[in-house]
Design a protein around this motif. Structure first.
Motif, short mmCIF file in Angstrom:
data_model
loop_
_atom_site.label_atom_id
_atom_site.label_comp_id
_atom_site.label_asym_id
_atom_site.label_seq_id
_atom_site.Cartn_x
_atom_site.Cartn_y
_atom_site.Cartn_z
N UNK A 221 -2.82 51.23 11.48
CA UNK A 221 -4.14 50.60 11.49
C UNK A 221 -5.16 51.39 10.67
N UNK A 222 -4.74 52.51 10.07
CA UNK A 222 -5.67 53.35 9.31
C UNK A 222 -6.15 52.61 8.06
N UNK A 223 -7.46 52.40 7.91
CA UNK A 223 -7.96 51.76 6.69
C UNK A 223 -7.65 52.61 5.46
N UNK A 224 -7.47 51.97 4.34
CA UNK A 224 -7.15 52.70 3.11
C UNK A 224 -8.21 53.74 2.77
N UNK A 225 -9.49 53.42 3.02
CA UNK A 225 -10.55 54.36 2.65
C UNK A 225 -10.54 55.61 3.50
N UNK A 231 -5.84 58.41 -0.38
CA UNK A 231 -6.95 58.97 -1.16
C UNK A 231 -6.45 60.10 -2.05
N UNK A 232 -5.51 60.90 -1.55
CA UNK A 232 -4.93 61.96 -2.36
C UNK A 232 -4.18 61.37 -3.56
N UNK A 233 -3.39 60.33 -3.31
CA UNK A 233 -2.64 59.68 -4.39
C UNK A 233 -3.58 59.12 -5.45
N UNK A 234 -4.73 58.62 -5.02
CA UNK A 234 -5.71 58.01 -5.94
C UNK A 234 -6.71 59.03 -6.49
N UNK A 235 -6.46 60.31 -6.21
CA UNK A 235 -7.33 61.37 -6.72
C UNK A 235 -8.79 61.16 -6.32
N UNK A 236 -9.01 60.70 -5.09
CA UNK A 236 -10.34 60.46 -4.52
C UNK A 236 -11.10 59.34 -5.21
N UNK A 237 -10.39 58.48 -5.93
CA UNK A 237 -11.04 57.34 -6.59
C UNK A 237 -10.26 56.07 -6.23
N UNK A 238 -10.11 55.83 -4.93
CA UNK A 238 -9.50 54.59 -4.45
C UNK A 238 -10.39 53.40 -4.77
N UNK A 239 -11.66 53.55 -4.46
CA UNK A 239 -12.68 52.55 -4.80
C UNK A 239 -13.85 53.31 -5.43
N UNK A 240 -14.98 52.67 -5.60
CA UNK A 240 -16.12 53.37 -6.19
C UNK A 240 -16.60 54.47 -5.25
N UNK A 241 -16.44 55.72 -5.63
CA UNK A 241 -16.92 56.81 -4.77
C UNK A 241 -18.42 56.97 -4.90
#
Length: 370
Positions: A221-225, A231-241
């Motif tokens: 149930x953990x939200x992606x954000x 977040x590690x895989x996306x280098x802290x840029x999953x969405x607009x930081x």
């Protein structure tokens, strides 16, 4: 409000930032790197922002000597969001976690975690914060996924003078108010996190330092954000930081490096807090700190005016007179009352010297009969 040039800001957060950093931000605000547009107008996937993101991560790693098997994330949602994120990412390992509740924020974190698993309180919650029970009396759960504590309670003025011994159980530590104010052996922790808005930047970004072996098992149930692994895989840029917050934070981290690093910040922190505590000790109980001496915070210092229980009328006058001298945000948290001086990295020893000078003069002009 008085002149911003001379204002002494003792706020608990958002807190004072180094003036040199603010001036640099001001100079670049309309045109970052002479590009003709502000950093807040640029894509979060632009080369310019990617460089800021990378440089900020490298600065955190350098300042805290973060080992190679730890990753550095920049999250959104503030400390409260991270309370949930910690449980959503880690409690799934066994379904239970240990929490040391020593004040307001660790209490909120424990309450949040109960939504996602079993929370074991290591010791009974005190009626009034101000102490940390001897860890030999702590009631550990042998199945705990992690042990959670708050290094420095911003509201209550309690700071851990040690890292708890958990016999190998990963430690999760909220260092929002103490990060970059002292040397830290990161290898003793599973997760360290801290909201930037106290020592290292404006509100809007949370730094998370996580050991690699703790990634990979979030709750479904953990939200992606809030998913540390994602977040590690996306280098802290999953969405607009929060691009502006990260941008300013990177500059503050560079300022810390230029000023001598965490070692210099720790030395200054000790000098500032010692000066304020000694002023209280020499006041013959006119100024009283309600926290046990062995766990008093170097960073957030609550005290009462006019005696141990405080004199509310005198405290109101203290705040009024302080603001006339451009000393702001000294009012204690609404749940505690009294006075609170937060001495984050950007608050200088000169600032504290002016505060204690005012305190001594105020006592002289407003005596009380004990």
């Amino acid at each position: 409000m008085g002149s911003s040039q001379s204002a002494l800001n003792f706020g608990a957060g958002p807190a004072k930032l180094p003036r040199e950093v603010l001036e640099q931000v001001q100079s670049e605000f309309l045109s970052y790197k002479k590009m003709g547009m502000s950093i807040i107008e640029m894509s979060h996937r632009s080369k310019e922002y990617m460089d800021i993101n990378k440089n900020a991560q490298q600065a955190v790693r350098a300042l805290l000597k973060v080992p190679d098997n730890y990753n550095i994330l920049f999250m959104q949602g503030g400390g409260c969001g991270t309370f949930a994120a910690v449980a959503l990412n880690l409690i799934n390992r066994t379904g239970t976690a240990d929490y040391a509740v020593t004040g307001t924020w660790s209490g909120k974190a424990a309450k949040e975690a109960t939504k996602y698993g079993k929370v074991n309180l290591l010791f009974p919650k005190a009626d009034k914060p101000g102490s940390i029970p001897d860890q030999r009396t702590w009631n550990y759960d042998p199945k705990a996924s992690y042990v959670y504590y708050c290094d420095n309670e911003t509201v209550d003025g309690v700071e851990f003078p040690y890292v708890p011994n958990t016999n190998g159980v990963p430690i999760v530590c909220d260092m929002s108010s103490s990060i970059m104010t002292k040397k830290v052996d990161v290898s003793k922790f599973g997760v360290i996190f801290g909201g930037a808005q106290k020592n290292i930047g404006p509100s809007g970004v949370v730094v998370v330092i996580i050991r690699e072996d703790l990634l990979g098992n979030p709750m479904t149930v953990c939200p992606s954000v809030f998913d540390f692994t994602h977040i590690n895989k996306e280098n802290s840029i999953h969405n607009t930081p929060s691009t502006f917050s990260v941008y300013v934070m990177e500059k503050v981290l560079q300022w810390i490096i230029e000023k001598g690093g965490v070692e210099a910040m720790e030395k200054q922190s000790d000098e500032k807090s010692k000066l304020l505590y000694e002023t209280m000790a020499n006041s013959k109980s006119y100024y009283c700190c309600p926290i046990d001496a062995n766990v008093r915070s170097r960073i957030n210092i609550p005290f009462r005016v006019g005696g141990k229980m405080g004199n509310e009328a005198l405290e109101a006058k203290f705040l009024e007179e302080a603001e006339k001298l451009n000393m702001f945000q000294l009012k204690g948290h609404r749940s505690v009352g009294g006075i609170r001086a937060s001495l984050y990295n950007a608050v200088s020893l000169d600032d504290v010297t002016l505060l204690v000078k005012f305190m001594m003069e105020f006592q002289k002009q407003n005596p009380v009969n004990n």
